[in-house]
Scaffold this motif. Structure first.
Motif, short mmCIF file in Angstrom:
data_model
loop_
_atom_site.label_atom_id
_atom_site.label_comp_id
_atom_site.label_asym_id
_atom_site.label_seq_id
_atom_site.Cartn_x
_atom_site.Cartn_y
_atom_site.Cartn_z
N PHE A 136 0.82 -1.26 0.05
CA PHE A 136 0.07 0.09 0.02
C PHE A 136 0.63 1.29 -0.01
CE2 PHE A 136 -2.67 -3.28 1.18
CZ PHE A 136 -3.97 -3.17 0.27
N ASP A 137 2.17 1.17 -0.09
CA ASP A 137 3.22 2.26 -0.27
C ASP A 137 3.12 2.91 -1.62
OD1 ASP A 137 3.67 2.09 2.32
OD2 ASP A 137 5.72 1.07 2.09
N PHE A 138 2.44 2.05 -2.67
CA PHE A 138 2.36 2.04 -4.08
C PHE A 138 1.32 2.09 -4.49
CE2 PHE A 138 6.25 -0.68 -2.70
CZ PHE A 138 7.14 0.42 -2.87
N GLU A 139 1.03 3.01 -5.67
CA GLU A 139 -0.34 2.95 -6.42
C GLU A 139 -0.49 1.49 -6.98
OE1 GLU A 139 -2.18 5.34 -10.25
OE2 GLU A 139 -0.69 6.57 -8.94
N THR A 140 0.45 1.03 -7.67
CA THR A 140 0.40 -0.35 -8.19
C THR A 140 1.57 -1.12 -7.88
OG1 THR A 140 1.46 0.15 -10.21
CG2 THR A 140 -0.92 0.59 -10.22
N VAL A 141 1.22 -2.50 -7.76
CA VAL A 141 2.27 -3.43 -7.46
C VAL A 141 2.28 -4.28 -8.65
CG1 VAL A 141 2.48 -3.19 -5.00
CG2 VAL A 141 0.84 -4.89 -6.12
N TYR A 142 3.24 -5.25 -8.61
CA TYR A 142 3.41 -6.40 -9.77
C TYR A 142 3.45 -7.66 -9.24
CZ TYR A 142 5.12 -2.83 -13.00
OH TYR A 142 5.40 -1.82 -13.89
N VAL A 143 2.47 -8.83 -9.52
CA VAL A 143 2.49 -9.99 -8.96
C VAL A 143 2.75 -11.03 -10.23
CG1 VAL A 143 1.30 -9.58 -7.12
CG2 VAL A 143 0.16 -10.04 -9.19
N SER A 144 2.87 -12.18 -10.23
CA SER A 144 2.83 -13.01 -11.05
C SER A 144 1.90 -13.22 -11.73
CB SER A 144 3.46 -14.63 -10.55
OG SER A 144 3.30 -15.59 -11.71
N GLY A 145 1.53 -13.48 -13.04
CA GLY A 145 0.32 -13.59 -13.84
C GLY A 145 0.08 -15.06 -14.19
N GLY A 146 0.88 -15.84 -13.42
CA GLY A 146 0.65 -17.43 -13.72
C GLY A 146 1.48 -18.15 -14.60
N ARG A 147 2.62 -17.31 -15.08
CA ARG A 147 3.45 -18.13 -15.76
C ARG A 147 4.95 -17.22 -15.50
NH1 ARG A 147 0.97 -19.03 -21.56
NH2 ARG A 147 -0.40 -20.45 -21.04
N ARG A 148 6.26 -18.01 -15.52
CA ARG A 148 7.21 -17.27 -15.34
C ARG A 148 7.33 -16.57 -16.57
NH1 ARG A 148 10.17 -23.10 -14.48
NH2 ARG A 148 9.34 -23.44 -12.18
N GLY A 149 7.84 -15.22 -16.46
CA GLY A 149 8.06 -14.18 -17.43
C GLY A 149 6.91 -13.47 -17.77
N PHE A 150 5.85 -13.56 -16.84
CA PHE A 150 4.44 -12.88 -17.13
C PHE A 150 4.14 -12.17 -15.82
CE2 PHE A 150 -0.23 -13.31 -17.65
CZ PHE A 150 -0.31 -11.79 -18.51
N ASP A 151 3.92 -11.06 -15.58
CA ASP A 151 3.67 -10.28 -14.41
C ASP A 151 2.23 -9.33 -14.68
OD1 ASP A 151 5.87 -11.25 -13.15
OD2 ASP A 151 6.34 -9.63 -12.12
N LEU A 152 1.57 -9.13 -13.72
CA LEU A 152 0.36 -8.42 -13.57
C LEU A 152 0.73 -7.25 -12.81
CD1 LEU A 152 -2.27 -11.20 -13.50
CD2 LEU A 152 -1.31 -10.12 -15.50
N GLU A 153 0.18 -5.90 -13.20
CA GLU A 153 0.21 -4.73 -12.36
C GLU A 153 -0.85 -4.33 -12.11
OE1 GLU A 153 1.89 -0.01 -13.10
OE2 GLU A 153 2.04 -1.37 -14.65
N LEU A 154 -1.34 -4.26 -10.80
CA LEU A 154 -2.45 -3.78 -10.47
C LEU A 154 -2.69 -3.16 -9.12
CD1 LEU A 154 -4.63 -6.76 -9.02
CD2 LEU A 154 -2.02 -7.03 -9.60
N ALA A 155 -3.49 -2.27 -8.62
CA ALA A 155 -3.61 -1.70 -7.38
C ALA A 155 -3.65 -2.70 -6.33
CB ALA A 155 -4.73 -0.72 -7.40
N PRO A 156 -2.94 -2.57 -5.06
CA PRO A 156 -2.98 -3.31 -4.11
C PRO A 156 -4.66 -3.83 -3.49
CG PRO A 156 -1.41 -1.82 -3.67
CD PRO A 156 -1.89 -1.46 -4.97
N ALA A 157 -5.36 -2.53 -3.52
CA ALA A 157 -6.57 -2.87 -2.94
C ALA A 157 -7.32 -3.81 -3.83
CB ALA A 157 -7.33 -1.62 -3.13
#
Length: 173
Positions: A136-157
């Protein structure tokens, strides 16, 4: 950084259970694909480097096994790749007597994802999830999208909303 557009996804990348879940939920997110190095020491640090983002914004998904509430059960902890999971704090956040790292085979079987590509979103079974408060220190964060080499950026909320998770300090630096 490109800000996500309302109610849609942008960027390149595959369709995974995580993206399908986000699309169904109407969550705004951005897809980020890259070619992973199979010899990388840390998938999360590699993602931060390749995507050119602060590693504190990139979060790893870890599965833990809880104890002290009857039969052991799996749960999810989402922490920055620059930190480590605090098992005692995670146990408290999950209301368990203790937690330990889950067996990798059990983690893959439960989530439907492979190690290094486990997303906290769109898992085969809904598991209790705790997101480290530093997200919550950031507007958006990155997490795995379900595969190596694929991330999703979205709001923590939004990440909390789609996982049904809670937030707590569960990392140690």
């Amino acid at each position: 950084m490109n800000a996500p557009s309302t109610g849609s996804s942008r960027g390149a990348g595959p369709t995974t259970p995580a993206t399908l879940c986000l699309d169904r939920s109407g969550v705004t997110y951005v897809r980020h694909s890259y070619h992973p190095d199979p010899d990388a020491a840390s998938f999360g640090l590699e993602a931060a480097d390749v995507l050119g983002v602060d590693p504190a914004r990139v979060f790893k998904t870890l599965l833990v096994e809880t104890a002290g509430q009857g039969a052991p059960r799996l749960a999810v902890a989402v922490v920055p790749v620059v930190g480590q999971l605090d098992l005692k704090a995670t146990a408290v956040a999950l209301g368990a007597k203790s937690v330990s790292m889950a067996n990798p085979v059990a983690a893959e079987r439960s989530t439907g994802y492979v190690i290094g590509g486990i997303s906290p979103i769109g898992q085969k079974r809904t598991l209790p999830t705790v997101l480290d408060d530093s997200a919550f220190d950031f507007e958006t964060v990155y997490v795995s999208g379900g595969r190596r080499g694929f991330d999703l950026e979205l709001a923590p909320a939004d990440l909390l909303a789609v996982t049904g998770g809670s937030r707590a300090v569960v990392r140690r630096s």
